[in-house]
Design an enzyme around this catalytic site. Structure first.
Site, PDB file in Angstrom:
ATOM      1  N   CYS A 136      -2.093   9.405   2.592  1.00 51.17           N
ATOM      2  CA  CYS A 136      -1.657   8.823   1.318  1.00 51.17           C
ATOM      3  C   CYS A 136      -2.638   9.094   0.187  1.00 51.17           C
ATOM      4  O   CYS A 136      -2.258   9.087  -0.984  1.00 51.17           O
ATOM      5  CB  CYS A 136      -1.418   7.322   1.468  1.00 51.17           C
ATOM      6  SG  CYS A 136      -2.871   6.389   1.999  1.00 51.17           S
ATOM      7  N   GLU A 139       0.868  -1.175   0.000  1.00 50.71           N
ATOM      8  CA  GLU A 139       0.000   0.000   0.000  1.00 50.71           C
ATOM      9  C   GLU A 139       0.902   1.221   0.000  1.00 50.71           C
ATOM     10  O   GLU A 139       1.471   1.586   1.028  1.00 50.71           O
ATOM     11  CB  GLU A 139      -0.914  -0.024   1.235  1.00 50.71           C
ATOM     12  CG  GLU A 139      -1.862  -1.213   1.282  1.00 50.71           C
ATOM     13  CD  GLU A 139      -2.904  -1.183   0.176  1.00 50.71           C
ATOM     14  OE1 GLU A 139      -3.119  -0.106  -0.435  1.00 50.71           O
ATOM     15  OE2 GLU A 139      -3.503  -2.231  -0.096  1.00 50.71           O
TER      16      GLU A 139
END
Length: 454
Positions: free
Chosen positions: A243, A209
């Protein structure tokens, strides 16, 4: 560092079969939920100590999401873990076919500092649900949260099942040298590459991720006041250290000036005239990242913000940027929003498509044709129409990247699937045992074979 004894203990515990018992898995999840509720104040205090997060934001973006994920797994785990019957080809008659999900074994979860509670516990929930043992490695950049996680998990789960390892790069490297059965990593692209290289030595499967520059596209037909409010919400959450934060804004030139003014109004509405003095505005994680953000302010015009004080950088809008400006070369990970105009939708889409595939993309438009074109022609991990960030809050939506923004996904059932290997099993009957496949071969058998397999 020597982690072999830890791995041996966890492998022995896994081989005992305890984690295969669905009732034990569900009890572990309930114990974690109960302990989180009991330690809520401690966890929120740790988030404030490391990042200056207000209790409201800490609960909204971390503790609340984790608790919802736990309840979702408890509700659905029996169904997810059940054997799935699938059709059997006629050539295998008589038989039945099933898919049986099984845990990988001992897994490593490496978590980042920006959402240290959520991004540690959400993948861990999937690992436990699937029946794995786990080593959790939080980030050393968030030491208060790392210690709080260690105490939380030690209070509700045996260390042979889940162990928290604190420390920095040395510990990370030593863990990556161990032959884990699965590695789940959340962090930067550069470190993700290293994790994948290390995993390849043991042929260990990975989920990565990562991040990237997530664009926002705003067309002239959009609800501009709503767009401004939701863009600023997504950008200022955790002071931009997210993010999937909007990384840059592509706006149709005819509404650029109006939208910029609305964005400034929303910054003031959120944090007042002096955002750096607002008690609920998070700080940048450390001096290194703060100095990096200051360096990104070169190469464009600062419309508002840009000031630094006490570990915080004011919400900043920038325009008159060249595509080669420093701020367009890396993920910002801070409260700075570059604004770039476009004249046609094709121009905006071309700008995005020529860059690495983003983790998220956000489109503000009321035109269904524009929506369809952007969503089908641009590749990205996930995103929202007419909003930002909130797609990752749904346990029904898998969350993950594509290309340089990551591989694999999690949340809800996707977390269970990520930490499970699907074992394919064909169960044959003993009669009749058709002689077609056995020696000796013949022309007659050949004709029959071609009628069955064609």
């Amino acid at each position: 560092m020597e982690f072999t004894p830890l791995m041996d203990r966890q492998r022995q515990f896994f081989r005992s079969g305890v984690t295969l018992d669905l009732a034990r898995r569900k009890q572990a999840l309930r114990d974690l939920l109960r302990e989180m509720e009991r330690r809520e104040d401690e966890l929120l205090s740790a988030l404030h100590a490391d990042l200056g997060k207000a209790a409201f934001e800490g609960y909204m973006t971390e503790l609340g999401m984790v608790r919802e994920e736990l309840r979702f797994h408890l509700k659905h785990l029996d169904h997810w873990a059940r054997d799935k019957r699938v059709p059997t080809p006629l050539s295998q008659f008589p038989a039945r076919s099933i898919c049986h999900p099984e845990p990988y074994g001992v897994v490593l979860i490496m978590a980042p500092w920006n959402y240290p509670i959520q991004l540690s516990l959400e993948p861990l929930i999937g690992a436990i649900s699937a029946g794995n043992c786990a080593v959790l490695k939080p980030s050393a950049y968030a030491p208060a949260c790392s210690h709080a996680l260690k105490e939380l998990l030690a209070a509700c789960l045996p260390q042979e099942w889940v162990t928290v390892v604190e420390g920095g790069r040395a510990e990370n490297q030593a863990l990556l040298e161990q032959p884990f059965d699965y590695i789940f990593f959340t962090g930067s692209v550069a470190v993700g590459r290293h994790v994948m290289e290390m995993a390849a030595r043991n042929l260990t499967p990975v989920t990565l991720e990562l991040g990237g520059k997530s664009p926002v596209i705003v067309t002239a037909d959009a609800d501009l006041p709503l767009a401004a409010r939701r863009i600023i919400f997504g950008k200022l959450l955790n002071a931009g250290q997210t993010c999937v934060a909007p990384d840059y804004l592509l706006v149709e030139r005819s509404v650029q000036e109006k939208l910029t003014g609305l964005l400034q109004q929303e910054i003031t509405h959120f944090l007042g005239q002096t955002p750096l003095d607002h008690p609920d505005y998070p700080r940048i994680i450390n001096e290194k990242h703060l100095h990096r953000l200051e360096g990104l302010l070169a190469g464009g015009r600062i419309v508002c913000g840009g000031t630094v004080q006490n570990g915080r950088i004011a919400p900043t809008l920038m325009d008159n940027l060249d595509s080669n400006a420093p701020i367009m070369q890396e993920e910002i990970f801070g409260p700075i929003l570059p604004i770039l105009p476009f004249d046609t939708l094709e121009e905006a889409m071309d700008f995005v498509s020529r860059r690495p595939k983003p983790l998220a993309l956000y489109l503000f438009s009321r035109d269904k044709g524009i929506q369809h074109k952007v969503l089908t022609r641009l590749s990205f991990g996930g995103g929202c129409l007419n909003d930002t960030i909130v797609h990752l809050t749904s346990p029904h939506l898998p969350f993950g990247g594509v290309g340089e923004s990551g591989m694999g996904s999690y949340h809800g059932k996707a977390s269970f699937d990520t930490f499970s290997h699907v074992k394919s099993i064909l169960i044959r009957g003993s009669w009749p045992d058709l002689p077609l496949r056995y020696h000796p071969y013949s022309d007659k058998k050949d004709r029959l074979l071609r009628r069955v397999l064609r």
